[in-house]
Design a protein around this motif. Structure first.
Motif, PDB file in Angstrom:
ATOM      1  N   ASN A  66       0.836  -1.203   0.000  1.00 21.08           N
ATOM      2  CA  ASN A  66       0.000   0.000   0.000  1.00 21.08           C
ATOM      3  C   ASN A  66       0.866   1.245   0.000  1.00 21.08           C
ATOM      4  O   ASN A  66       1.373   1.667   1.041  1.00 21.08           O
ATOM      5  CB  ASN A  66      -0.917  -0.005   1.234  1.00 21.08           C
ATOM      6  CG  ASN A  66      -1.699   1.282   1.399  1.00 21.08           C
ATOM      7  OD1 ASN A  66      -1.849   2.067   0.481  1.00 21.08           O
ATOM      8  ND2 ASN A  66      -2.200   1.512   2.607  1.00 21.08           N
ATOM      9  N   VAL A  67       1.040   1.841  -1.179  1.00 23.47           N
ATOM     10  CA  VAL A  67       1.744   3.116  -1.300  1.00 23.47           C
ATOM     11  C   VAL A  67       0.909   4.067  -2.137  1.00 23.47           C
ATOM     12  O   VAL A  67      -0.096   3.687  -2.744  1.00 23.47           O
ATOM     13  CB  VAL A  67       3.143   2.953  -1.951  1.00 23.47           C
ATOM     14  CG1 VAL A  67       4.028   2.025  -1.136  1.00 23.47           C
ATOM     15  CG2 VAL A  67       3.024   2.474  -3.396  1.00 23.47           C
ATOM     16  N   HIS A  68       1.363   5.331  -2.180  1.00 24.12           N
ATOM     17  CA  HIS A  68       0.714   6.354  -3.008  1.00 24.12           C
ATOM     18  C   HIS A  68       1.829   7.103  -3.741  1.00 24.12           C
ATOM     19  O   HIS A  68       2.528   7.934  -3.150  1.00 24.12           O
ATOM     20  CB  HIS A  68      -0.117   7.289  -2.150  1.00 24.12           C
ATOM     21  CG  HIS A  68      -1.064   6.567  -1.234  1.00 24.12           C
ATOM     22  ND1 HIS A  68      -2.051   5.751  -1.710  1.00 24.12           N
ATOM     23  CD2 HIS A  68      -1.138   6.509   0.119  1.00 24.12           C
ATOM     24  CE1 HIS A  68      -2.727   5.231  -0.689  1.00 24.12           C
ATOM     25  NE2 HIS A  68      -2.183   5.670   0.428  1.00 24.12           N
ATOM     26  N   LEU A  69       2.006   6.794  -5.010  1.00 22.51           N
ATOM     27  CA  LEU A  69       3.188   7.256  -5.732  1.00 22.51           C
ATOM     28  C   LEU A  69       3.127   8.727  -6.144  1.00 22.51           C
ATOM     29  O   LEU A  69       4.171   9.348  -6.334  1.00 22.51           O
ATOM     30  CB  LEU A  69       3.401   6.382  -6.975  1.00 22.51           C
ATOM     31  CG  LEU A  69       3.768   4.918  -6.704  1.00 22.51           C
ATOM     32  CD1 LEU A  69       3.753   4.107  -7.992  1.00 22.51           C
ATOM     33  CD2 LEU A  69       5.122   4.807  -6.012  1.00 22.51           C
ATOM     34  N   VAL A  70       1.954   9.282  -6.315  1.00 19.93           N
ATOM     35  CA  VAL A  70       1.852  10.689  -6.719  1.00 19.93           C
ATOM     36  C   VAL A  70       1.949  11.546  -5.465  1.00 19.93           C
ATOM     37  O   VAL A  70       1.066  11.522  -4.599  1.00 19.93           O
ATOM     38  CB  VAL A  70       0.542  10.965  -7.474  1.00 19.93           C
ATOM     39  CG1 VAL A  70       0.394  12.461  -7.758  1.00 19.93           C
ATOM     40  CG2 VAL A  70       0.531  10.193  -8.785  1.00 19.93           C
ATOM     41  N   SER A  71       3.027  12.311  -5.370  1.00 20.20           N
ATOM     42  CA  SER A  71       3.331  13.024  -4.135  1.00 20.20           C
ATOM     43  C   SER A  71       2.724  14.419  -4.069  1.00 20.20           C
ATOM     44  O   SER A  71       2.874  15.094  -3.045  1.00 20.20           O
ATOM     45  CB  SER A  71       4.846  13.126  -3.939  1.00 20.20           C
ATOM     46  OG  SER A  71       5.455  13.735  -5.063  1.00 20.20           O
ATOM     47  N   ALA A 327       2.742   4.876   2.375  1.00 18.74           N
ATOM     48  CA  ALA A 327       3.771   5.891   2.185  1.00 18.74           C
ATOM     49  C   ALA A 327       3.625   6.625   0.856  1.00 18.74           C
ATOM     50  O   ALA A 327       3.057   6.122  -0.111  1.00 18.74           O
ATOM     51  CB  ALA A 327       5.156   5.240   2.267  1.00 18.74           C
ATOM     52  N   PHE A 328       4.169   7.828   0.838  1.00 17.40           N
ATOM     53  CA  PHE A 328       4.301   8.599  -0.399  1.00 17.40           C
ATOM     54  C   PHE A 328       5.667   9.270  -0.402  1.00 17.40           C
ATOM     55  O   PHE A 328       6.381   9.253   0.604  1.00 17.40           O
ATOM     56  CB  PHE A 328       3.165   9.617  -0.553  1.00 17.40           C
ATOM     57  CG  PHE A 328       3.085  10.655   0.532  1.00 17.40           C
ATOM     58  CD1 PHE A 328       3.533  11.941   0.312  1.00 17.40           C
ATOM     59  CD2 PHE A 328       2.538  10.355   1.771  1.00 17.40           C
ATOM     60  CE1 PHE A 328       3.456  12.911   1.307  1.00 17.40           C
ATOM     61  CE2 PHE A 328       2.448  11.312   2.774  1.00 17.40           C
ATOM     62  CZ  PHE A 328       2.912  12.594   2.541  1.00 17.40           C
ATOM     63  N   ALA A 329       6.042   9.833  -1.540  1.00 13.38           N
ATOM     64  CA  ALA A 329       7.398  10.381  -1.689  1.00 13.38           C
ATOM     65  C   ALA A 329       7.363  11.887  -1.441  1.00 13.38           C
ATOM     66  O   ALA A 329       7.306  12.685  -2.365  1.00 13.38           O
ATOM     67  CB  ALA A 329       7.941  10.073  -3.086  1.00 13.38           C
ATOM     68  N   ILE A 356       8.228   6.945   1.262  1.00  9.38           N
ATOM     69  CA  ILE A 356       8.676   5.914   0.333  1.00  9.38           C
ATOM     70  C   ILE A 356      10.202   5.870   0.318  1.00  9.38           C
ATOM     71  O   ILE A 356      10.866   6.898   0.242  1.00  9.38           O
ATOM     72  CB  ILE A 356       8.121   6.181  -1.082  1.00  9.38           C
ATOM     73  CG1 ILE A 356       6.644   5.803  -1.142  1.00  9.38           C
ATOM     74  CG2 ILE A 356       8.894   5.398  -2.141  1.00  9.38           C
ATOM     75  CD1 ILE A 356       5.990   6.072  -2.481  1.00  9.38           C
ATOM     76  N   GLY A 357      10.730   4.665   0.387  1.00  7.56           N
ATOM     77  CA  GLY A 357      12.167   4.462   0.438  1.00  7.56           C
ATOM     78  C   GLY A 357      12.682   4.233   1.849  1.00  7.56           C
ATOM     79  O   GLY A 357      13.795   3.729   2.041  1.00  7.56           O
TER      80      GLY A 357
END
Length: 453
Positions: A66-71, A327-329, A356-357
């Motif tokens: 479960n992530v959200h890539l668009v920050s 998480a997100f970036a 993220i990371g």
């Protein structure tokens, strides 16, 4: 250059639950694992590139459920990067891969932009973690809405609508006003129009964290339509009752089922989840973070402590838990914004879990603290996620026939959680990743490397 690579003299922990192989050989050909096992049982192919990994440990590529890539999360960044959200997704996917996440699952974001980024990575045009996406959370409005960011009177209505529409694709909050049949038709249309990989809907709201959104009949229809279309389905839930409804509706995965405000999950419901072996994407946080939260944000701290109680029950009763960070970036632009989680994303916050990371390392640390067995932690971060999302035919273990996604570590991950951060190399699709090049040209995100130990 040979199309076959051999990794020799390494300790292999293959993700199946089998005991580590202390002198293993792994043969990779055309992006796939051709053979993996004890050195004396795996013959070396002629002409292969042979690499000696003495002292190293090889595990499957890590995953996040479960992530959200668009920050872009604030009005200013949503406006500035409008039309470029795919670039933000690619930025986040690069940072994920840099720190060992070879596959992630995006559970909320703009479908069209995500699919553009997803397809660019799959085609080999860009580097980054492989990802699968759901697009919008069905039943919630877009990022410039009461569900996420209250914009007030700063922006004209048309601007807000344009950006929200890019997320919603006709499946926002207005969906809850429709009949069960109309909801089913809208979901089918959304799937056909977007090309998403799976569906996530809101069983409870995102504003007060308590109101139920869809009736039980509507939830069953959503699940049935997704299954008819060949897609897995999960739900956003924040209360015991919304979780119960999600389970009874027939969802395939349970998204943050541990989050039930200040009411622990009843034993009967936990027993049902365990019996059905429903994958639980639990948002585990470290004790250091939880203690900070209890002091800085007492209300949030109380609900997180209840979540920890639920997590312990899952572990003790044998539920299948998955590494999940939400998480997100993010970077300084987001941290500076007074309207977005003020004070919570600061670098001084101990073990901040949603970057993220970095977040996946902290989840592993938290699971370790909660008593999840080391081998189960590794499988919760690899094989179990692949199985839960129906990707275990190609991913999740270092076994013959699987895609060659590997992380090479300098220390034993079964000995201490921090050893997951001691990455020597990342291999994706049989190719050694140039980690130094990933995230070199960033837009909004910070590289969490200085925090990864």
């Amino acid at each position: 250059m040979s199309d076959t690579m051999v990794l020799q003299h390494t300790t292999l922990i293959d993700g199946t639950g089998a005991e580590p192989i202390t002198d293993a050989t792994i043969v990779i050909k055309d992006g796939l694992i051709e053979a993996a096992g004890p050195a004396d049982q795996v013959p070396l192919p002629d002409g292969a590139e042979v690499r000696d990994l003495t002292g190293a440990y090889v595990i499957p590529g890590l995953m996040d459920a479960n992530v959200h890539l668009v920050s872009a999360r604030t009005p200013d960044t949503l406006l500035e990067y409008e039309g470029r959200y795919d670039e933000l997704a690619l930025e986040a996917a690069e940072l994920a891969l840099k720190y060992g996440l070879t596959t992630v699952f995006d559970t909320w974001g703009p479908a069209a932009s995500l699919i553009t980024a997803r397809d660019a990575i799959n085609a080999g045009d860009r580097s980054g973690a492989r990802f699968f996406c759901a697009g919008n959370i069905i039943g919630l409005d877009g990022p410039m809405s009461q569900d996420f960011f209250k914009t007030g009177l700063t922006f004209e209505a048309e601007t807000i609508k344009r950006i929200n529409d890019h997320w919603e694709f006709g499946c926002g909050t207005k969906l809850i006003q429709l009949t069960v049949d109309q909801i089913g038709e809208a979901i089918a249309g959304y799937i056909d129009a977007t090309g998403v990989n799976f569906i996530k809907y809101a069983a409870s709201d995102h504003r007060t964290e308590g109101f139920l959104l869809f009736s039980e009949q509507a939830q069953r229809r959503i699940v049935d339509v997704c299954h008819e279309k060949g897609l897995l389905v999960q739900a956003h839930t924040t209360t015991v009752e919304s979780l119960r409804m999600e389970v009874e509706a027939g969802n395939d995965l349970l998204q943050h089922p541990d989050q039930t405000a200040e009411t622990p999950i009843p034993e009967k419901l936990i027993a049902e989840i365990v019996e059905k072996q429903l994958p639980c994407m639990a948002l585990m946080v470290t004790e250091d973070y939880l203690r900070w939260l209890e002091e800085a944000r007492p209300e949030h701290g109380r609900s997180r402590r209840t979540a920890q109680q639920n997590q312990r029950a899952f572990i003790e009763q044998g539920a299948r838990v998955l590494l999940t960070t939400d998480a997100f970036a993010y970077g300084q632009r987001v941290k500076n914004h007074a309207g977005f989680r003020p004070g919570i994303l600061e670098d001084t916050v101990p073990d901040m879990p949603t970057q993220i990371g970095r977040g996946h390392f902290l989840w592993i640390k938290a699971a370790w603290e909660l008593g999840l067995a080391p081998m189960e932690i590794l499988r919760s971060a690899t094989a179990y996620i692949a199985e839960a999302y129906g990707k275990d035919d190609r991913h999740g273990t270092v076994t013959a026939g699987k895609t060659a996604d590997l992380v090479v570590l300098d220390a034993d991950p079964l000995a201490a959680p921090e050893n997951y951060g001691r990455i020597r190399e990342v291999i994706k699709d049989g190719v050694i990743v140039d980690r130094a090049a990933l995230g070199a040209d960033r837009l909004l995100a910070d590289d969490p490397g200085e925090y990864v130990r």
